[in-house]
Design a protein around this motif. Structure first.
Motif, short mmCIF file in Angstrom:
data_model
loop_
_atom_site.label_atom_id
_atom_site.label_comp_id
_atom_site.label_asym_id
_atom_site.label_seq_id
_atom_site.Cartn_x
_atom_site.Cartn_y
_atom_site.Cartn_z
N SER A 54 0.83 -1.19 0.00
CA SER A 54 0.00 0.00 0.00
C SER A 54 0.87 1.25 0.00
CB SER A 54 -0.90 0.00 1.24
OG SER A 54 -0.12 0.13 2.41
N ALA A 55 0.25 2.38 -0.32
CA ALA A 55 0.99 3.64 -0.36
C ALA A 55 1.54 3.98 1.02
CB ALA A 55 0.08 4.76 -0.85
N ARG A 56 0.77 3.67 2.07
CA ARG A 56 1.22 3.96 3.44
C ARG A 56 2.43 3.10 3.80
NH1 ARG A 56 0.12 2.18 8.69
NH2 ARG A 56 0.23 3.84 10.27
N ALA A 57 2.38 1.81 3.41
CA ALA A 57 3.51 0.92 3.70
C ALA A 57 4.76 1.37 2.96
CB ALA A 57 3.16 -0.51 3.31
N VAL A 58 4.59 1.86 1.74
CA VAL A 58 5.73 2.36 0.98
C VAL A 58 6.33 3.58 1.65
CG1 VAL A 58 6.44 3.41 -1.20
CG2 VAL A 58 4.97 1.38 -1.22
N ARG A 59 5.46 4.49 2.14
CA ARG A 59 5.96 5.69 2.81
C ARG A 59 6.74 5.32 4.08
NH1 ARG A 59 0.84 7.79 1.35
NH2 ARG A 59 0.06 7.34 3.45
N ILE A 60 6.20 4.36 4.82
CA ILE A 60 6.90 3.92 6.03
C ILE A 60 8.24 3.28 5.67
CG2 ILE A 60 6.83 2.28 7.95
CD1 ILE A 60 3.80 2.71 8.05
N GLY A 61 8.24 2.47 4.61
CA GLY A 61 9.47 1.83 4.17
C GLY A 61 10.52 2.83 3.74
N ILE A 62 10.09 3.91 3.08
CA ILE A 62 11.02 4.95 2.65
C ILE A 62 11.67 5.62 3.86
CG2 ILE A 62 11.18 7.22 1.56
CD1 ILE A 62 9.08 6.25 -0.45
N VAL A 63 10.85 5.93 4.87
CA VAL A 63 11.38 6.57 6.08
C VAL A 63 12.37 5.64 6.79
CG1 VAL A 63 10.78 7.45 8.37
CG2 VAL A 63 9.37 8.04 6.39
N VAL A 64 12.01 4.36 6.94
CA VAL A 64 12.90 3.40 7.61
C VAL A 64 14.20 3.26 6.84
CG1 VAL A 64 13.17 0.97 8.22
CG2 VAL A 64 11.01 2.13 8.70
#
Length: 385
Positions: free
Chosen positions: A3-13
């Motif tokens: 999901s878009a939210r999971a991708v955003r979290i992955g980018i931050v991590v």
């Protein structure tokens, strides 16, 4: 698909785990490169070392070598023997001496003997402080950042962050490349996009190797504290009967002690012998270290205690499985168990990893002007409203 939210979290991590560890990882990659070829570098600096003795020949008597080093007619009469090391690659036996038992370790000096003939080959140092070895400094920088145990724990944290950054990068690679062919580097979209594509390509190509190096690096970082804890417990149990006995002034045959240890450790070879030492070994025993006799198991070690007064074997607790796992991780980390071809592969992957880190740093600095411009446009839009 993520999901878009999971991708955003992955980018931050991915971004912050990489940023927090990048500088230290660059130091580790740069210092790791010469360490991969450490044997070859030492061979070039000391070309005679590889020509001494012949592999497969019987080893000369150790007691005779010790007498030649510190006997009445020896090179350093009456000095204290610290340790004996069996340098298999050089076919030499090194005998380390000190002016006295209480002398500072920096005054230790080594006499190198031809392992086959027992004749002295090279006296590395006289009674003077040891010179600084460039490779020794590089190794310390790579393993402890020149700050001892604190550096080891810092490197453990950095290794964990490297694993996190690598795993998150692999997870992000699929959604990033869903509209692109593998290996695409878009040179016509500006420098930042070109660097991003190159960063992602190099990162995915080296991901498995980086994961392996990161995990084994984390294990290596905690090796010394784990080993010290086990050694303290194991030696305390073995030395309990000797608590009230003084350190022996006259020791039994070191040759007999090594032969006894060889018989007790089949399938292993003797790597070193530490003479009775209250600081780094046992004050009452020869501490004999045996290692595996194959390239991969050469990092597996096991201690043998031999009573320095009587020459009797003393049981020592077996090395636990987790320490054996750490030991096996070391050749996997340095890639020094498969000869020169594997070392060249390790070096190439190390250089590619340096490029991944360098492009990551470049992307971070190129991202800042983009963010400032986006913020400026947002502020302009709000003002027009």
């Amino acid at each position: 698909m993520a999901s878009a939210r999971a991708v955003r979290i992955g980018i931050v991590v991915h971004r912050w785990s990489a940023l927090l560890s990048t500088v230290v990882l660059l130091v580790l990659c740069v210092t790791g490169l010469p360490l991969v070829f450490r044997d070859e570098i030492v061979g070039m600096l000391e070309p005679a070392a590889g020509q001494v003795g012949a592999p497969g020949k019987a080893r000369a008597d150790l007691d005779a070598m010790v007498a030649a080093a510190r006997g009445p007619q020896g090179l350093f009469p009456g000095e204290t023997v610290r340790w004996i090391s069996f340098e298999q690659g050089r076919h030499e036996v090194w005998v380390a001496l000190a002016p006295s038992y209480d002398a500072a370790r920096r005054f230790d000096h080594v006499v190198r003997f031809d392992a086959a003939t027992g004749h002295p080959n090279v006296v590395r140092l006289s009674r003077a402080a040891a010179p600084v070895s460039v490779l020794g400094v590089v190794l310390r920088l790579h393993t402890e950042l020149l700050v001892g145990s604190t550096g080891e724990w810092v490197l453990f944290v950095m290794a964990v962050l490297l694993v996190v950054a690598t795993v998150s990068g692999v997870v992000l690679y699929s959604p990033y490349m869903r509209r692109l062919d593998f290996g695409t580097v878009r040179s016509d979209r500006g420098k930042r996009i070109r660097w991003l594509d190159l960063h992602n390509l190099l990162g995915i190509c080296t991901a498995v190797w980086v994961l392996g190096v990161g995990i084994t690096g984390a294990l290596n970082a905690v090796a010394d504290p784990a080993y010290d804890r086990w050694r303290t417990a194991a030696l305390a149990e073995a030395l309990a009967p000797y608590v009230h006995e003084p350190m022996p002034k006259v020791t039994s045959s070191v040759e007999a002690a090594v032969r006894l240890a060889e018989a007790a450790m089949p399938g292993m070879r003797i790597r070193s012998v530490r003479y009775p030492d209250a600081e780094l070994g046992s004050p009452h025993h020869y501490l004999v270290w045996a290692v595996g006799n194959t390239p991969l198991t050469s990092r597996l070690f096991a201690p043998v205690l031999v009573d320095a007064r009587t020459g009797a074997l003393v049981p020592v607790a077996a090395v636990p499985w987790h320490l054996k796992a750490i030991q096996l991780s070391r050749p996997l980390h340095f890639g020094d168990y498969g000869g020169l071809p594997l070392k060249l592969i390790w070096a190439a992957l190390d250089i590619l990893t340096i490029m991944v880190l360098a492009t990551g740093i470049g992307l971070w600095f190129k991202r800042r002007p983009v963010l400032r411009e986006s913020a400026r446009l947002r502020r302009g839009g709000l003002q027009r409203r």
